[in-house]
Enzyme design. Structure first.
Site, PDB file in Angstrom:
ATOM      1  N   HIS A 125       0.870  -1.185   0.000  1.00  0.00           N
ATOM      2  CA  HIS A 125       0.000   0.000   0.000  1.00  0.00           C
ATOM      3  C   HIS A 125       0.910   1.239   0.000  1.00  0.00           C
ATOM      4  O   HIS A 125       2.025   1.191   0.537  1.00  0.00           O
ATOM      5  CB  HIS A 125      -0.822  -0.049   1.291  1.00  0.00           C
ATOM      6  CG  HIS A 125      -1.882   0.999   1.433  1.00  0.00           C
ATOM      7  ND1 HIS A 125      -1.604   2.288   1.832  1.00  0.00           N
ATOM      8  CD2 HIS A 125      -3.226   0.951   1.258  1.00  0.00           C
ATOM      9  CE1 HIS A 125      -2.729   2.981   1.902  1.00  0.00           C
ATOM     10  NE2 HIS A 125      -3.736   2.191   1.555  1.00  0.00           N
ATOM     11  N   LYS A 179     -10.400  -0.540  10.529  1.00  0.00           N
ATOM     12  CA  LYS A 179     -10.637  -1.771   9.764  1.00  0.00           C
ATOM     13  C   LYS A 179     -10.904  -2.939  10.706  1.00  0.00           C
ATOM     14  O   LYS A 179     -11.189  -4.048  10.293  1.00  0.00           O
ATOM     15  CB  LYS A 179      -9.418  -2.099   8.891  1.00  0.00           C
ATOM     16  CG  LYS A 179      -9.136  -1.029   7.839  1.00  0.00           C
ATOM     17  CD  LYS A 179      -7.985  -1.431   6.941  1.00  0.00           C
ATOM     18  CE  LYS A 179      -7.316  -0.264   6.269  1.00  0.00           C
ATOM     19  NZ  LYS A 179      -8.040   0.312   5.157  1.00  0.00           N
ATOM     20  N   CYS A 212      -4.741   2.529  -3.640  1.00  0.00           N
ATOM     21  CA  CYS A 212      -3.485   3.032  -3.043  1.00  0.00           C
ATOM     22  C   CYS A 212      -2.350   2.036  -3.255  1.00  0.00           C
ATOM     23  O   CYS A 212      -1.549   1.789  -2.333  1.00  0.00           O
ATOM     24  CB  CYS A 212      -3.639   3.346  -1.553  1.00  0.00           C
ATOM     25  SG  CYS A 212      -4.856   4.616  -1.248  1.00  0.00           S
ATOM     26  N   GLN A 259      -4.454  -5.097   7.179  1.00  0.00           N
ATOM     27  CA  GLN A 259      -5.461  -6.017   6.634  1.00  0.00           C
ATOM     28  C   GLN A 259      -5.420  -7.379   7.301  1.00  0.00           C
ATOM     29  O   GLN A 259      -6.230  -8.249   6.962  1.00  0.00           O
ATOM     30  CB  GLN A 259      -5.260  -6.181   5.109  1.00  0.00           C
ATOM     31  CG  GLN A 259      -5.386  -4.899   4.321  1.00  0.00           C
ATOM     32  CD  GLN A 259      -6.820  -4.382   4.259  1.00  0.00           C
ATOM     33  OE1 GLN A 259      -7.781  -5.091   4.578  1.00  0.00           O
ATOM     34  NE2 GLN A 259      -6.977  -3.141   3.846  1.00  0.00           N
ATOM     35  N   ASP A 278       3.189  -4.333   7.970  1.00  0.00           N
ATOM     36  CA  ASP A 278       1.959  -3.544   7.875  1.00  0.00           C
ATOM     37  C   ASP A 278       0.795  -4.512   8.078  1.00  0.00           C
ATOM     38  O   ASP A 278       0.444  -5.279   7.183  1.00  0.00           O
ATOM     39  CB  ASP A 278       1.904  -2.869   6.492  1.00  0.00           C
ATOM     40  CG  ASP A 278       0.586  -2.168   6.234  1.00  0.00           C
ATOM     41  OD1 ASP A 278      -0.340  -2.298   7.061  1.00  0.00           O
ATOM     42  OD2 ASP A 278       0.472  -1.507   5.186  1.00  0.00           O
TER      43      ASP A 278
HETATM   44  N1  PMP Z   1      -1.755  -0.399   4.675  1.00  0.00           N
HETATM   45  C1  PMP Z   1      -2.719  -1.153   4.130  1.00  0.00           C
HETATM   46  C2  PMP Z   1      -2.377  -2.531   3.612  1.00  0.00           C
HETATM   47  C3  PMP Z   1      -4.022  -0.654   4.050  1.00  0.00           C
HETATM   48  O1  PMP Z   1      -4.985  -1.400   3.492  1.00  0.00           O
HETATM   49  C4  PMP Z   1      -4.306   0.634   4.551  1.00  0.00           C
HETATM   50  C5  PMP Z   1      -5.700   1.239   4.466  1.00  0.00           C
HETATM   51  N2  PMP Z   1      -6.297   1.124   3.214  1.00  0.00           N
HETATM   52  C6  PMP Z   1      -3.269   1.378   5.117  1.00  0.00           C
HETATM   53  C7  PMP Z   1      -2.001   0.830   5.167  1.00  0.00           C
HETATM   54  C8  PMP Z   1      -3.495   2.759   5.687  1.00  0.00           C
HETATM   55  O2  PMP Z   1      -4.273   2.694   6.824  1.00  0.00           O
HETATM   56  P1  PMP Z   1      -4.802   4.052   7.518  1.00  0.00           P
HETATM   57  O3  PMP Z   1      -5.276   4.916   6.397  1.00  0.00           O
HETATM   58  O4  PMP Z   1      -5.872   3.602   8.410  1.00  0.00           O
HETATM   59  O5  PMP Z   1      -3.652   4.650   8.221  1.00  0.00           O
END
Ligand code: PMP
Length: 415
Positions: A132, A235, A373, A212, A209
């Site tokens: 991401h 999430k 993203c 998910q 990270d």
């Molecule tokens: N890493 C991953 C794999 C994600 O799916 C997301 C959220 N789409 C993020 C980072 C960012 O998370 P946040 O916007 O809640 O900080």
């Protein structure tokens, strides 16, 4: 709340679970909502909504500053979530949990406080093709400032990390590796324990990270063997603006503050300020107190349902949806890893992802379309966007069937 969401035969009782989530009862465009955008954010159970509401009605005060009763209650509730998070991820110590606004802040904290002071020109940070942007851009920013470089571990066409290549790329110039536990686009579950064994052997810290992963898999810091783990609360059925960074205490101890301000100091003098010990050193200013109270309730809720039970049920939904989607002519699925969560990215020949998602919305189905993203991953597959259906334990087999019917319908419209 239903503490035991299974019937007497031990079967997962999804209707009882759904009754805990008020929003799932609403309609969209006059159709019953089918919410398949859970990798983006999840809906909140009533216990979370009520915990936030109760905090503002009964205990609202700032944390750590006041000795009055309300201040003590607010501090206790906020700190209780740190304890719950530590238990939830089996962290060796609650003091290794830094409360953040989400994964993005957690990764930026490591980038600016751990990596930036250490990186030298020609050092490298290893990431993977499936990251991401939150696990790419912070590293690029610190690389720009230090002359370090990003190195990319490749994935296969099926969307699996090529582990031997990852290990080959762990050369002495690599000063940190950063990998998603679960891909937000492909659902791929990366073999973190195996990667961590390889990085540890070479003395390279591994950041995971876990955005998910936390909502779907049991996660265990002692078993995974990584060095940093980031997760996000929204999430995980909790409020937006909450999350956490777990880091080994030896690493946190040597990290300078990222933000300066109140709550993170020992003593402030104009000549020199000394800082609090971790984790408070990294929690400047007034945090999202009510949000963390809600996150504590979300963790309790997820634990009451049971992560093993959640995993088994979501897996059955994934198998059902994958099987049904594969039968649709011209539909291509991106990401067919052997180990994956209930995330299905797809395209239909001749149809644009946004058109598909817009027409599905008119059928009451909420899916995400776009690059998710993850531009580099889209470039790897040579597509600008995909449609992504991401399921949660409150989704049903009947919803999967109606989703597939809706796709059949919009496919004809777009043909
Ligand atoms: N890493 C991953 C794999 C994600 O799916 C997301 C959220 N789409 C993020 C980072 C960012 O998370 P946040 O916007 O809640 O900080």
């Amino acid at each position: 709340m239903n503490a035991m969401p299974h019937d007497r035969t031990g079967r997962f009782d999804v209707e009882r679970v759904r009754a805990d989530f008020p929003l799932l009862a609403r309609k969209v465009h006059d159709k019953p909502l089918i919410y398949f955008d859970n990798a983006n954010t999840t809906q909140k159970p009533l216990v979370v909504i009520e915990a936030v509401d109760r905090f503002y009605r009964e205990s609202n005060a700032n944390v750590a500053r006041a000795v009055h009763q309300l201040g003590e209650e607010a501090t206790a509730a906020y700190e209780a979530t740190r304890d719950k998070l530590a238990r939830f991820i089996n962290a060796p110590s609650r003091n290794e949990i830094v409360l953040t606004s989400g994964t993005t802040q957690a990764i930026n904290l490591v980038a600016y406080s751990y990596a930036l002071p250490r990186l030298k020109p020609d050092d490298e940070i290893l990431v993977t093709t499936m990251e991401h942007h939150a696990n790419i851009v912070p590293w690029q920013l610190v690389c720009e400032r230090t002359g370090a470089k990003l190195k990319i571990a490749p994935i296969s066409e099926r969307g699996e990390l090529i582990v031997e290549r990852f290990i080959d790329l762990l050369t002495p110039s690599v000063k940190l590796a950063a990998v998603a536990h679960v891909s937000n686009v492909l659902g791929t579950i990366n073999p973190i324990a195996e990667l961590a064994r390889a990085t540890r052997r070479r003395g390279i810290p591994l950041l995971v990270d876990g955005s998910q992963a936390a909502p779907h898999l049991p996660i265990d810091m002692r078993a995974l063997g990584c060095d940093f783990y980031a997760l996000t609360g929204h999430k995980l059925y909790g409020p937006t603006g909450t999350g956490a960074l777990w880091a080994r205490k030896e690493l946190l101890r040597d990290m300078p503050p990222f933000f300066g301000g109140g709550e993170m100091i020992r003593e402030v003098r104009f000549e020199k300020t000394t800082f609090a010990d971790p984790p408070h050193r990294f929690e400047a200013g007034t945090p999202n107190i009510a949000g963390f109270v809600g996150l504590g309730a979300a963790i309790d809720y997820v634990e009451s349902v049971g992560r093993d039970r959640i995993g088994t049920y979501e897996h059955a939904l994934l198998d059902h949806a994958t099987h049904a989607l594969k039968a649709i002519p011209g539909l291509r699925i991106f990401g067919e890893a052997g180990h994956k969560t209930a995330v299905i990215s797809f395209l239909i020949e001749g149809a644009h992802a946004h058109d598909l998602a817009t027409l599905l919305d008119y059928e009451g189905v909420a899916v995400r379309s776009g690059h998710h993203c993850a531009h580099p991953l889209m470039q790897f597959y040579g597509v600008p966007a995909t449609v992504r259906a991401s399921l949660a334990f409150y989704n049903t087999h009947d919803e999967v069937d109606r989703f597939v019917e809706a796709i059949q319908k919009v496919r004809k419209l777009l043909a």
